[in-house]
Design an enzyme around this catalytic site. Structure first.
Site, PDB file in Angstrom:
ATOM      1  N   HIS A  95       0.865  -1.174   0.000  1.00  0.00           N
ATOM      2  CA  HIS A  95       0.000   0.000   0.000  1.00  0.00           C
ATOM      3  C   HIS A  95       0.897   1.217   0.000  1.00  0.00           C
ATOM      4  O   HIS A  95       1.728   1.373   0.882  1.00  0.00           O
ATOM      5  CB  HIS A  95      -0.911   0.011   1.235  1.00  0.00           C
ATOM      6  CG  HIS A  95      -1.834   1.183   1.250  1.00  0.00           C
ATOM      7  ND1 HIS A  95      -3.136   1.121   0.819  1.00  0.00           N
ATOM      8  CD2 HIS A  95      -1.631   2.472   1.616  1.00  0.00           C
ATOM      9  CE1 HIS A  95      -3.696   2.313   0.933  1.00  0.00           C
ATOM     10  NE2 HIS A  95      -2.802   3.161   1.416  1.00  0.00           N
ATOM     11  N   CYS A  96       0.769   2.056  -1.011  1.00  0.00           N
ATOM     12  CA  CYS A  96       1.667   3.195  -1.131  1.00  0.00           C
ATOM     13  C   CYS A  96       0.944   4.482  -0.729  1.00  0.00           C
ATOM     14  O   CYS A  96       0.034   4.913  -1.440  1.00  0.00           O
ATOM     15  CB  CYS A  96       2.171   3.316  -2.567  1.00  0.00           C
ATOM     16  SG  CYS A  96       3.366   4.635  -2.779  1.00  0.00           S
ATOM     17  N   PRO A  97       1.305   5.104   0.397  1.00  0.00           N
ATOM     18  CA  PRO A  97       0.626   6.341   0.783  1.00  0.00           C
ATOM     19  C   PRO A  97       0.946   7.494  -0.164  1.00  0.00           C
ATOM     20  O   PRO A  97       0.146   8.416  -0.310  1.00  0.00           O
ATOM     21  CB  PRO A  97       1.153   6.621   2.191  1.00  0.00           C
ATOM     22  CG  PRO A  97       2.367   5.794   2.350  1.00  0.00           C
ATOM     23  CD  PRO A  97       2.305   4.683   1.380  1.00  0.00           C
ATOM     24  N   GLY A 130      -1.552   7.186  -2.650  1.00  0.00           N
ATOM     25  CA  GLY A 130      -2.882   7.131  -2.053  1.00  0.00           C
ATOM     26  C   GLY A 130      -3.698   5.928  -2.483  1.00  0.00           C
ATOM     27  O   GLY A 130      -4.911   6.003  -2.613  1.00  0.00           O
ATOM     28  N   ASN A 131      -3.041   4.790  -2.744  1.00  0.00           N
ATOM     29  CA  ASN A 131      -3.772   3.615  -3.206  1.00  0.00           C
ATOM     30  C   ASN A 131      -2.907   2.371  -2.975  1.00  0.00           C
ATOM     31  O   ASN A 131      -1.701   2.479  -2.704  1.00  0.00           O
ATOM     32  CB  ASN A 131      -4.069   3.750  -4.711  1.00  0.00           C
ATOM     33  CG  ASN A 131      -5.277   2.934  -5.142  1.00  0.00           C
ATOM     34  OD1 ASN A 131      -5.879   2.204  -4.348  1.00  0.00           O
ATOM     35  ND2 ASN A 131      -5.634   3.037  -6.407  1.00  0.00           N
TER      36      ASN A 131
END
Lengths: 143, 381
Positions: B167-169, B172-173
Site C-alpha cells: 500500500h503506497c501512501p 494514495g492507493n
C-alpha cells in the site's frame, strides 16, 4: 439486460434448491482456469461430458485472454507510448474476450443448462473466483 | 405504521464494502487517506513549475529549445502515470456473497471433522500445487474467501487485492496486479525527471555564473535553490525505489513476498511464478495483458429503502435490500470462527442498513488476528 430476460423470469418463478461453486485451478499458476472436476450435486442433472466441455471451453477462452503473445506485447507497448490514453477509445484484448465469454455462457444457459433447471453465472460477477451454478427446484418450465 | 418502500437505482460502488473513496460516480477509486498523495502532486507540480519559470527560458535561448519541450513531455507522462496508479482499481477481489461463504464454511467443516471442544480448530489453509511447488492459500476472515495465490488483504483499504505488492501512501492507493506497471513507470519516469531537472539546474547555474557571478545568479533565479534541494533528496529515494522494483520484476516477485521472505533464504530459486528468464519476467509484468476490474463499480443495482416515516419507532424498519442475496441466511458462526468475528456476525444479523454502521465499526481488528495467524503458521513451519 435484455438477453437474460427469459433467465430472469425463470429465476423469479423457481426456487433455488442449491448452489454449486466450481473453484479455480491453480496448478498452472495464477492464470484464470477452473477445475473440471464434476461436482456430485450435478450428477442427476447433467451429463458429465457436457459439463466438462463447458468448463474446458471457458478455460480455453480465459487462456486466450491472458496469453503472453505478440499481440499483448504490441498492445502494451503502444499503450505505454501514448501514456495509456489509447484505452480511452480502444477496448483491450482481454475485454474483447470477456464479451465472447459472456456470449458463450448465455448460449450455454439457453441451450443446455436452463432446460435442465440449472443456471451458470458468469465468473466475472464473482470476481473470477468461482463459477456459480444455481440448481433450481424440479418444476416444469414453460418458455 | 407501515413503511413505504421506494426502489431506486444506485451504482454498485455506493454499496461496496471496504475503506475506499470513490469519485466521478465510481470512475475513480482511491484509499481514504489522501493527504500524502496531495503532497506528492504538490511537490512534482511545484518543482516543475519553478523549473519552467526560472530555468527554461534561459536554457531554451542559450542551449536548445528541445530542453523545455522534453521536460514538458516527461512531466506530462509522470503525472499521467501517477494519476493512473492512484485512480485505478489495484485488483480488488470482491467479497464472497453469503451463499458462497456458507459453501466454503461447510467444506472447511467437512475437511476438519469433529474438533473436540476446548481444542483450537486447525488454521484454515488450502494447499495447492503450482508448477511443482506447494503453495498455501490462506483464508480471509473479512472477505470470507480463500485468497488466490499472491493475493493479500490490505488492512488500510480493508480489501483483498490480487498480486498485492504494497500500500503506497504517496500515491494514495494499493499497488496490485492492475496498477503495478503504472506504479513502476511512475517511479522510473519520476527518477528520470528528477535527474533531468537536477542536471539542468546545475548547467544553468554554471552557465549563468560564468556571465554574472554566482550570487547574482541566485538572486535572479531564487527557485533554483529550492529545486536543487527537492531534487537532491527525491533523487536518491526514487532511484533506489526504481532499482528495487526492477530487481523484483526481474525475479517476478512482489514487495509483499520479498518482505515475508517467501522465495528467499532456504526457499531461494523456488518461486513458482517466475519464468526463470529475466526478459520473460519483465515482459509478463510490464507488457502482459491489461486485466479488467472485476468490481463493476458503475453497474446499476436496485435498492429498496424505506420512505421517510412519520415516526422512527419500533415499527417496521425493514432492512434495505442492497442485493437480493443479503436477505438469505448470513454466515453461521461455528467453533472455527475466531472469537472476535462472532459478535460482528451476530451484529450483521440484527443490524440495520449497512450505511448506518461503517464497516470499520463492525469488524474492527480483523486484520490483526489474520496477521497473527499468518505469522504463527510461518513460525510453526
Amino acid at each position: 439486460m435484455a438477453e437474460t430476460h427469459s433467465l430472469q423470469d425463470m429465476r423469479q418463478q423457481a426456487a433455488v434448491a442449491a448452489k454449486v461453486f466450481i473453484q479455480r485451478d491453480y496448478s498452472n499458476g495464477t492464470m484464470c482456469q477452473f477445475q473440471t472436476k464434476f461436482p456430485s450435486e450435478l450428477e442427476t442433472k447433467i451429463d458429465k461430458q457436457q459439463f466438462e466441455e463447458t468448463i474446458r471451453t471457458l478455460n480455453n477462452l480465459y487462456a486466450e485472454a491472458e496469453k503472453l503473445g505478440s499481440q499483448s506485447f504490441i498492445e502494451g507497448c503502444l499503450a505505454c507510448l501514448t501514456a495509456y490514453t489509447v484505452f480511452l477509445c480502444m477496448e483491450t484484448h482481454y475485454e474483447k474476450v470477456l464479451k465472447k465469454i459472456a456470449k458463450y455462457i448465455q448460449e450455454q444457459n439457453d441451450k443446455i443448462y436452463a432446460p435442465r433447471g440449472l443456471l451458470l453465472t458468469d465468473p466475472i460477477e464473482r470476481g473470477l473466483r468461482v463459477i456459480e451454478i444455481t440448481i433450481y427446484e424440479d418444476r416444469s418450465f414453460s418458455r | 405504521m407501515s413503511a413505504v418502500m421506494i426502489t431506486r437505482k444506485v451504482r454498485k460502488w455506493e454499496k461496496l464494502p471496504g475503506k475506499n473513496t470513490f469519485c466521478c460516480d465510481g470512475r475513480v477509486m482511491m484509499a481514504r487517506q489522501k493527504g500524502i498523495f496531495y503532497l506528492t502532486l504538490f511537490l512534482i507540480i511545484g518543482t516543475c513549475s519553478l523549473f519552467f519559470a526560472f530555468e527554461c527560458p534561459y536554457l531554451a535561448v542559450h542551449l536548445s529549445p528541445a530542453i523545455p519541450v522534453f521536460a514538458v513531455l516527461l512531466f506530462l507522462f509522470v503525472i499521467a502515470m501517477l494519476l493512473r496508479t492512484s485512480f485505478s482499481d489495484p485488483g480488488v477481489l470482491p467479497r464472497a456473497l453469503p451463499e458462497e461463504a456458507n459453501f466454503i464454511e461447510m467444506e472447511i467443516e467437512a475437511a476438519n471433522g469433529n474438533v473436540p471442544s476446548g481444542q483450537r480448530p486447525p488454521p484454515r489453509i488450502r494447499n495447492v500445487q503450482i508448477n511443482n511447488q506447494i503453495v498455501k492459500l490462506k483464508y480471509c476472515y473479512t472477505c470470507k474467501i480463500f485468497r488466490p495465490p499472491r493475493a493479500s488483504h490490505c488492512s488500510i483499504c480493508d480489501n483483498c487485492v490480487d498480486r498485492f505488492d504494497h500500500h503506497c501512501p504517496w500515491v494514495g492507493n494499493c499497488v496490485g496486479k492492475r496498477n503495478y506497471r503504472y506504479f513502476y513507470l511512475f517511479t522510473l519516469t519520476l527518477s528520470l525527471l528528477t535527474i533531468y531537472i537536477f542536471a539542468f539546474n546545475i548547467v544553468h547555474v554554471v552557465m549563468r555564473s560564468v556571465d554574472q557571478g554566482f550570487l547574482n545568479t541566485l538572486k535572479e533565479t531564487p527557485g533554483t535553490v529550492l529545486e536543487v534541494l527537492v531534487c537532491f533528496f527525491t533523487l536518491w529515494s526514487m532511484v533506489g525505489l526504481t532499482g528495487f522494483h526492477t530487481y523484483l520484476i526481474s525475479l517476478n516477485q512482489t514487495t509483499n513476498e520479498d518482505i515475508k521472505g517467501s522465495w528467499s533464504g532456504k526457499n531461494r530459486g523456488q518461486n513458482p511464478y517466475s519464468h526463470k528468464n529475466i526478459i520473460k519476467n519483465c515482459c509478463e509484468v510490464l507488457c502482459g495483458p491489461t486485466y479488467p476490474s472485476v468490481l463493476d463499480r458503475r453497474g446499476l443495482m436496485q435498492e429498496d429503502s424505506p420512505a421517510a416515516a412519520n415516526s422512527e419507532g419500533p415499527c417496521s424498519f425493514d432492512n434495505p435490500v442492497a442485493q437480493t442475496t443479503k436477505t438469505t441466511a448470513p454466515l453461521i458462526p461455528n467453533e472455527h470462527t475466531p472469537d472476535d468475528v462472532k459478535p460482528s456476525i451476530a451484529a450483521e444479523k440484527s443490524s440495520g442498513p449497512k450505511d448506518d454502521q461503517p464497516p470499520a465499526a463492525k469488524l474492527p481488528p480483523l486484520a490483526s488476528p489474520e496477521t497473527d495467524a499468518e505469522t504463527s503458521i510461518a513460525k510453526n513451519q
